[in-house]
Design a protein around this motif. Structure first.
Motif, PDB file in Angstrom:
ATOM      1  N   TYR A  64      70.208  26.539  34.021  1.00 13.79           N
ATOM      2  CA  TYR A  64      71.040  28.314  34.323  1.00 13.79           C
ATOM      3  C   TYR A  64      69.684  28.468  35.151  1.00 13.79           C
ATOM      4  O   TYR A  64      68.443  27.707  35.727  1.00 13.79           O
ATOM      5  N   ASP A  96      66.195  37.445  29.553  1.00 10.15           N
ATOM      6  CA  ASP A  96      67.425  36.219  30.382  1.00 10.15           C
ATOM      7  C   ASP A  96      66.303  34.745  29.830  1.00 10.15           C
ATOM      8  O   ASP A  96      67.621  34.077  31.176  1.00 10.15           O
ATOM      9  N   GLY A 156      77.018  33.301  36.292  1.00 11.79           N
ATOM     10  CA  GLY A 156      76.843  34.722  36.451  1.00 11.79           C
ATOM     11  C   GLY A 156      77.572  34.987  35.474  1.00 11.79           C
ATOM     12  O   GLY A 156      78.253  34.458  34.762  1.00 11.79           O
ATOM     13  N   LYS A 157      77.802  36.498  35.217  1.00  8.67           N
ATOM     14  CA  LYS A 157      78.346  37.100  33.880  1.00  8.67           C
ATOM     15  C   LYS A 157      79.742  37.006  34.260  1.00  8.67           C
ATOM     16  O   LYS A 157      80.827  36.803  33.342  1.00  8.67           O
ATOM     17  N   MET A 183      70.546  35.518  28.692  1.00 11.66           N
ATOM     18  CA  MET A 183      70.864  34.501  27.913  1.00 11.66           C
ATOM     19  C   MET A 183      69.689  34.142  27.557  1.00 11.66           C
ATOM     20  O   MET A 183      69.551  32.562  26.665  1.00 11.66           O
ATOM     21  N   LYS A 209      80.041  32.377  32.625  1.00 17.85           N
ATOM     22  CA  LYS A 209      79.325  31.810  31.728  1.00 17.85           C
ATOM     23  C   LYS A 209      79.736  29.994  31.905  1.00 17.85           C
ATOM     24  O   LYS A 209      80.517  29.818  31.822  1.00 17.85           O
ATOM     25  N   SER A 248      70.619  38.938  32.168  1.00 23.17           N
ATOM     26  CA  SER A 248      71.971  37.959  32.503  1.00 23.17           C
ATOM     27  C   SER A 248      71.800  38.509  30.825  1.00 23.17           C
ATOM     28  O   SER A 248      72.843  37.271  30.905  1.00 23.17           O
ATOM     29  N   TYR A 272      75.693  27.955  34.558  1.00 23.11           N
ATOM     30  CA  TYR A 272      75.350  29.445  34.044  1.00 23.11           C
ATOM     31  C   TYR A 272      75.959  30.018  36.054  1.00 23.11           C
ATOM     32  O   TYR A 272      75.389  29.746  37.078  1.00 23.11           O
ATOM     33  N   TYR A 318      72.178  37.991  44.766  1.00 23.55           N
ATOM     34  CA  TYR A 318      71.420  37.829  43.636  1.00 23.55           C
ATOM     35  C   TYR A 318      69.929  37.216  44.600  1.00 23.55           C
ATOM     36  O   TYR A 318      69.890  37.509  45.370  1.00 23.55           O
ATOM     37  N   LEU A 364      70.132  35.295  37.287  1.00 24.58           N
ATOM     38  CA  LEU A 364      69.754  35.194  35.761  1.00 24.58           C
ATOM     39  C   LEU A 364      68.433  36.719  35.536  1.00 24.58           C
ATOM     40  O   LEU A 364      68.494  37.125  34.486  1.00 24.58           O
ATOM     41  N   TYR A 380      64.276  35.391  39.710  1.00 23.67           N
ATOM     42  CA  TYR A 380      64.964  36.414  38.454  1.00 23.67           C
ATOM     43  C   TYR A 380      63.263  37.350  38.146  1.00 23.67           C
ATOM     44  O   TYR A 380      63.428  38.349  38.157  1.00 23.67           O
TER      45      TYR A 380
END
Length: 437
Positions: free
Chosen positions: A380, A246, A432-433, A222, A436, A220, A430, A390, A217, A394
């Motif tokens: 997420y 995020d 990742g970019k 989001m 989605k 992100s 979710y 990652y 995240l 987060y």
């Protein structure tokens, strides 16, 4: 030899006369206990075995699921039937002998392992896209829409205690003493309203976001998408302040254990985390993980300091920042926790010597809680196939700690399950970019 035979015969006569006396004296109120062997597929020696436990019948009462296997031959040789109403009479039950986890070299598979309490009827939905309408064969076979979600004082009695005492925590009461645990169980109120009330208007669909703590995240953006859901579930160290872009800033349901709600402010202090989410009207859901959680519950529900255990003298209500309310507090039922493990996350590690500590994560239990209370679920901050890209959490924006695969959780299995449910269109994950929800 003749003298010994005579003594045995005399003893049988005494028992027969005594039983007849009680039958004549008390009639329908006579109470008789049964000794019945339960089959377990592996014991401390790793082979077939039997564990005997007291089972009791109550007059006019249905059999609990695990008693249904007792046949009439067994009954006729063990119990006296009431002549007037043809129902079984019963004695006040007592707790079964305490079972020890050390008695089993691996996960003990009881013959009633996959039998669960279910509520009267599942939540009705008018949502055409509801996951409950999924035609996926795997999901239909595994999913129990009306599994009992919550534990409270009205659905625990001696029969339930004895049944659940066969399972290790958090799936039951194995190794626990009846009086120690019942002190808190008798305080848990029956929920006055569903965890997630239906939304008015719209298309009838209840949309929920479940937000984990994974580093995926980070950056992100989001947050707005997460907050756009009808309800937002979080768990454990749900840091929000400073991370809103995020992870969003709303929390509708917070899932926790006594450990997670007390330890998170300590471990995440450097990231600005001071307390569990405490939005106005928030629902709190507790996972009864072990004895310390029952100590916590007793103090919380009484509004007192905890009298024993690792949290001795702590005041549980102070950890909810003024938002604790009995009508908005829920405790997950052990059957629900066991069902999640057995039907979806039954790790091979249960066959190892450390089987007793193996259980799904709090995040996994939270996803399944959402699956049973919402129509559309998006997840997420959960582990994906490229998790190595990652940081572990987060909150770690400037450091990248690796995921530690502790033996009590099967992270790989959970990772694969989230992807599997996403591919089957049960949840939206979710990823990742580049992937989605």
């Amino acid at each position: 030899m003749a003298a010994q035979t005579g003594r045995v015969f005399f003893l049988l006569i005494v028992i027969s006369v005594t039983t007849s006396f009680y039958l004549l004296t008390w009639g329908n109120s006579i109470t008789i206990s049964i000794w019945q062997d339960f089959s377990v597929k592996n014991n401390s020696k790793g082979e077939g075995g039997l564990f005997g436990h007291y089972i009791f019948w109550q007059k006019g009462r249905n059999l609990t699921p695990h008693l249904a296997k007792i046949n009439e031959t067994t009954l006729s040789s063990s119990v006296t039937k009431s002549k007037s109403d043809q129902t079984w009479s019963a004695v006040p039950e007592t707790p079964i002998p305490i079972l020890s986890r050390q008695s089993f070299k691996k996960f003990p598979l009881w013959d009633f392992e996959d039998v669960y309490n279910e509520d009267a009827s599942p939540r009705q939905t008018t949502c055409a896209q509801s996951l409950r309408n999924s035609k996926d064969e795997f999901f239909q076979k595994s999913f129990l829409p009306n599994i009992r979600l919550f534990l409270h004082k009205d659905n625990i009695n001696m029969s339930e205690w004895n049944r659940l005492s066969h399972f290790n925590n958090p799936f039951g009461f194995m190794e626990f003493k009846y009086n120690d645990v019942m002190a808190s169980l008798k305080l848990i109120p029956k929920p006055k309203e569903p965890l997630i009330p239906p939304k008015q208007g719209g298309d009838g669909c209840v949309r929920c976001a479940v937000v984990g703590t994974g580093g995926i995240l980070n950056s992100s953006k989001m947050g707005a998408e997460i907050d756009a859901h009808d309800y937002v579930f979080r768990m454990n160290g749900a840091a929000i302040k400073g991370f809103e872009e995020d992870v969003g800033n709303r929390t509708s349901v917070y899932v926790h254990t006594a450990h997670s709600i007390t330890a998170s402010p300590y471990f995440l202090k450097e990231y600005g985390y001071t307390s569990a989410p405490h939005d106005e009207g928030i629902k709190y859901v507790m996972i009864p993980e072990g004895m310390r959680d029952f100590n916590w519950l007793e103090g919380l529900l009484k509004g007192e300091r905890i009298s024993s255990g690792p949290y001795h003298n702590k005041e549980p209500r102070t950890y909810y920042s003024g938002q604790y309310n009995e009508s908005r507090f829920y405790v997950l039922h052990q059957d629900f926790l066991r069902y999640v493990r057995n039907r979806f996350l039954k790790s091979q590690n249960l066959n190892a010597s450390f089987w007793a500590i193996v259980r799904p994560t709090n995040g996994a239990f939270t996803i399944f809680l959402a699956l049973h209370t919402c129509d559309i679920v998006s997840a997420y901050g959960f582990m994906t196939e490229d998790y190595n890209k990652y940081s572990n959490y987060y909150v770690q924006r400037f450091t990248k700690s690796k995921v530690i695969f502790y033996s009590n959780h099967d992270f790989s299995m959970e990772k694969d399950l989230w992807k599997n449910l996403h591919d089957r269109k049960i949840i939206k994950l979710y990823q990742g970019k580049g992937g989605k929800v």
